[in-house]
Structures are given as structure tokens and as C-alpha cells.
Design an enzyme around this catalytic site. Structure first.
Site, short mmCIF file in Angstrom:
data_model
loop_
_atom_site.label_atom_id
_atom_site.label_comp_id
_atom_site.label_asym_id
_atom_site.label_seq_id
_atom_site.Cartn_x
_atom_site.Cartn_y
_atom_site.Cartn_z
CE LYS A 79 -0.36 -0.31 5.04
NZ LYS A 79 -1.21 -0.74 6.18
CE1 TYR A 104 12.83 31.58 5.42
CE2 TYR A 104 13.00 29.20 5.19
CZ TYR A 104 12.73 30.44 4.64
OH TYR A 104 12.34 30.55 3.34
C1 LIG Z 1 -0.49 -1.70 6.87
C2 LIG Z 1 -1.11 -2.97 7.25
C3 LIG Z 1 -0.33 -4.15 7.30
C4 LIG Z 1 1.17 -4.14 7.20
O1 LIG Z 1 1.67 -3.71 8.44
P1 LIG Z 1 3.21 -3.57 8.78
O2 LIG Z 1 3.23 -3.13 10.20
O3 LIG Z 1 3.73 -2.52 7.86
O4 LIG Z 1 3.86 -4.88 8.56
C5 LIG Z 1 -1.01 -5.36 7.50
N1 LIG Z 1 -2.35 -5.39 7.68
C6 LIG Z 1 -3.11 -4.27 7.67
C7 LIG Z 1 -4.58 -4.38 7.88
C8 LIG Z 1 -2.52 -3.03 7.48
O5 LIG Z 1 -3.27 -1.92 7.49
#
Ligand SMILES: *Cc1c(COP(=O)(O)O)cnc(C)c1O
Length: 348
Positions: free
Chosen positions: A35, A244
Site C-alpha cells: 500500500k 530561518y
Molecule cells: C499496513 C497494514 C499491514 C502491514 O503492516 P506492517 O506493520 O507494515 O507490517 C497489514 N495489515 C493491515 C490491515 C494493514 O493496514
């Protein structure tokens, strides 16, 4: 070149997947979560590299990400969508053969009406209170849903990065209560859940952050190196300020290098005056505030001006940098901006 270079080591990524796959144990399938464009590293490149070593299932957050991924990896791998079947998703789910993880009765109604017979999984809420059916809803809907042949039942742990947290065992027990006796593959563990041990693995694990070199997979090989070019250097006299708000004052005559990346590139402003950058193995302190497009770095102690400095490298991992920025490795990775040139090493 005026922009930073983000080197992405696909061989290290593959090694991390293999290590997590070994930890997941025999008879457990290890998927990959890609994702948010594979946590900012490029979902197409990442997924293709993993496909070559046998990964058959991928997870994305939303159908749009799945649609893009399908173009990159072809028709064979399974692409699962965490956010399920949202209004307007039906054509995309159908045409690109995506598998939604249905999260509510509303999504189930939508799915069974719009796409009868189309693959789906079910997400159950075992205590995180974010996505999925609650135990009472599941109890009411279960017989009807099971008759439609879900391909997987999943849930997500809220505290998996804290191995001693009592929430882990509670969620595990709730997941058993909700799913025992149903002959459907189950998945509970992301990276943190894999570390918790075999009882959390069920039939499928789904690591994300560990693939990309982040905690809580402490043995992960670093996957990213971020090198930022030096635009110019200047001598700063004792008592002069840099950046800054005059955010840093030279206590001694100093040499300051100005680098081409800033908070618009995901270098979080809160790391100002705290992070270090590396000239090969030599640390150089970040001085003054992080600007939108620029950083200022004290290189007084170097014997020559380098062409670039590294802000992410084996000596400073995404988690190290996250600590000084007051955040987590996930946010460092997913913030890495589009201006960097992404270079893929090792494979793919
Ligand atoms: C993002 C996510 C994962 C992966 O999690 P990590 O901590 O990055 O390994 C797995 N399951 C769900 C439902 C998620 O939202």
C-alpha cells in the site's frame, strides 16, 4: 543533478521478505503489503521483485492502488484491498480482478448485489476499532457470509510492536472465538505479529514495514539510501546565524554546506538541529531549521567538500531518523517525496 537520489536495494528487500517468510514457518504463506506505493518505494518495482521470488498475494489499501498494481504485475497474483468494497469500486474490482476485504454489512450488501460470485475476504474487528465487523455483527451475518465462500478471514493487531502488551493475547483469543471451526484461511499477523510467534501466524502473514527495512523487524537489512547533493558551501564567522529565524549560531568559524532537499521532500521539519547526515562514515550535524527545499549542514570537520551527504544509510536507518523527527519509520518512508530520483539496485 539538483535533486536527491533515493537508492532502493531490491536485493535487500527480497532478503527481508525471505527472512520474514522463514519466520512465518512451514505451511504458512507470506504475502506482501505494498500500500501507499510500497511505503513510498514504488509498488510496481517492489511487487515485481517479490513476484520473482514467489510472492503470490499482495495487499493494498484502496482499489485505486490495486488497479495500478494490476497493470504492473499482470493477471496472476492475488491483489487484496484492505478498505474493502467502497461505493463506486465495483467496476474496478471486477475488471482488474481485485479481492476486497469486506468490512461492514453495508459493504457486504454492496458486494453481493453488484458482483455476485466475485472473490472476497472478510475483515473482523478483534479490538482495534478501526476496520472490520465487530463480534456481534459477525455472529449475526456469519452463516449468510460463509455461504458466499469468502477466500480469507483477516484481522489486525493494534499493539503487535509491543510484544508484552496484553492486547495481543486478547485479540488472538477473540480472533479464535470468531473464526475457529470455519475452514477458510486466516490472517492476523503483519510484521509485528510475525515477531510474536507461530500462534499468531495462521495460514497467511502479511508483512509491510519489515520488507522495507523498518522496526519492529530488527534484523531487517536496510533497503534505502538517500543521498542529497551539496548545492554550495560557505564560511560562517563566529556569532553568525544560519537559516530561518537564525535557528543556529556558530560558536566557532564554521563551514556550512547547503543541500538540495527539505520538508517538501519529506524531511520532516521537527528534525531541524537534531539529525545528522553522513559524508561516507563521518557524521555531520544538521544545523538550523529545515527549509522547504534546503538543509544546512556543518561540515567544518571534513577535509574536503563532498558532492553529497547521506541522510538515510546503514549508519542512520529510517527508525533512527524517525526518532529525531519525533515520528515512526513508516512516516519517514511514506513521506519521501516525488522530487528524488529513484534508483533501483540489485534486481527487478
Ligand atoms: C499496513 C497494514 C499491514 C502491514 O503492516 P506492517 O506493520 O507494515 O507490517 C497489514 N495489515 C493491515 C490491515 C494493514 O493496514
Amino acid at each position: 543533478m539538483g535533486t536527491g537520489t533515493l537508492n532502493i536495494d531490491l536485493a535487500a528487500l527480497v532478503a527481508n521478505w525471505q527472512a520474514l517468510n522463514d519466520k512465518s514457518g512451514p505451511g504458512v504463506e507470506t504475502a506482501a503489503v505494498v500500500k501507499a506505493d510500497a511505503y513510498g518505494l514504488g509498488a510496481g518495482k517492489v511487487a515485481r521483485a517479490l513476484q520473482q521470488v514467489g510472492v503470490k498475494q499482495f495487499f493494498v489499501a484502496v482499489a485505486e492502488e490495486g488497479a495500478a498494481l494490476r497493470q504492473d504485475i499482470g493477471p496472476d497474483p492475488v491483489i487484496n484491498v484492505f478498505s474493502g468494497h467502497m461505493a463506486g469500486d465495483s467496476d474496478m474490482l471486477h475488471d482488474l480482478a481485485l479481492t476486497p476485504m469486506l468490512n461492514s454489512i453495508e459493504q457486504m450488501t454492496r458486494h453481493f448485489e453488484a458482483l455476485p460470485g466475485h472473490r472476497f475476504g472478510v475483515q473482523l474487528d478483534t479490538g482495534m476499532n478501526r476496520l472490520g465487523l465487530e463480534p456481534a455483527e459477525w455472529a449475526a451475518a456469519r452463516a449468510i457470509v460463509m455461504a458466499q465462500n469468502p477466500v480469507m478471514l483477516i484481522s489486525h493487531l493494534a499493539c503487535a510492536d509491543m510484544p508484552n502488551h496484553p492486547m495481543n493475547a486478547r485479540q488472538l483469543s477473540t480472533f479464535h472465538d470468531m473464526t475457529d471451526g470455519l475452514s477458510v484461511p486466516r490472517s492476523l499477523a503483519a510484521t509485528g505479529g510475525i515477531m510474536l510467534g507461530a500462534e499468531y501466524h495462521f495460514e497467511l502473514t502479511r508483512p509491510g514495514i519489515g520488507l522495507y527495512g523498518g522496526a519492529p523487524f530488527d534484523e531487517a537489512e536496510p533497503v534505502v539510501r538517500l543521498s542529497l547533493p551539496v548545492v554550495q558551501t560557505r564560511d560562517v564567522a563566529k556569532g553568525e546565524t544560519v537559516g530561518y529565524a537564525g535557528g543556529w549560531t556558530a560558536d566557532d568559524p564554521s563551514v556550512i554546506a547547503t543541500l538540495a532537499a527539505g520538508y517538501a521532500d519529506g524531511l520532516i521539519r521537527a528534525m531541524g538541529n537534531q539529525a545528522v547526515l553522513f559524508a561516507d562514515d563521518t557524521p555531520c550535524p544538521l544545523v538550523g531549521r529545515v527549509s522547504m527545499d534546503l538543509l544546512t549542514v556543518d561540515i567544518t570537520h571534513l577535509t574536503r567538500v563532498p558532492s553529497h551527504l547521506d541522510i538515510l544509510c546503514p549508519l542512520q536507518t529510517v527508525d533512527d531518523l524517525a526518532k529525531v523527527a519525533g515520528t515512526i519509520g513508516y512516516e519517514i518512508l511514506t513521506s519521501l517525496g516525488p522530487r528524488y530520483q529513484r534508483r533501483y539496485l540489485g534486481q527487478g
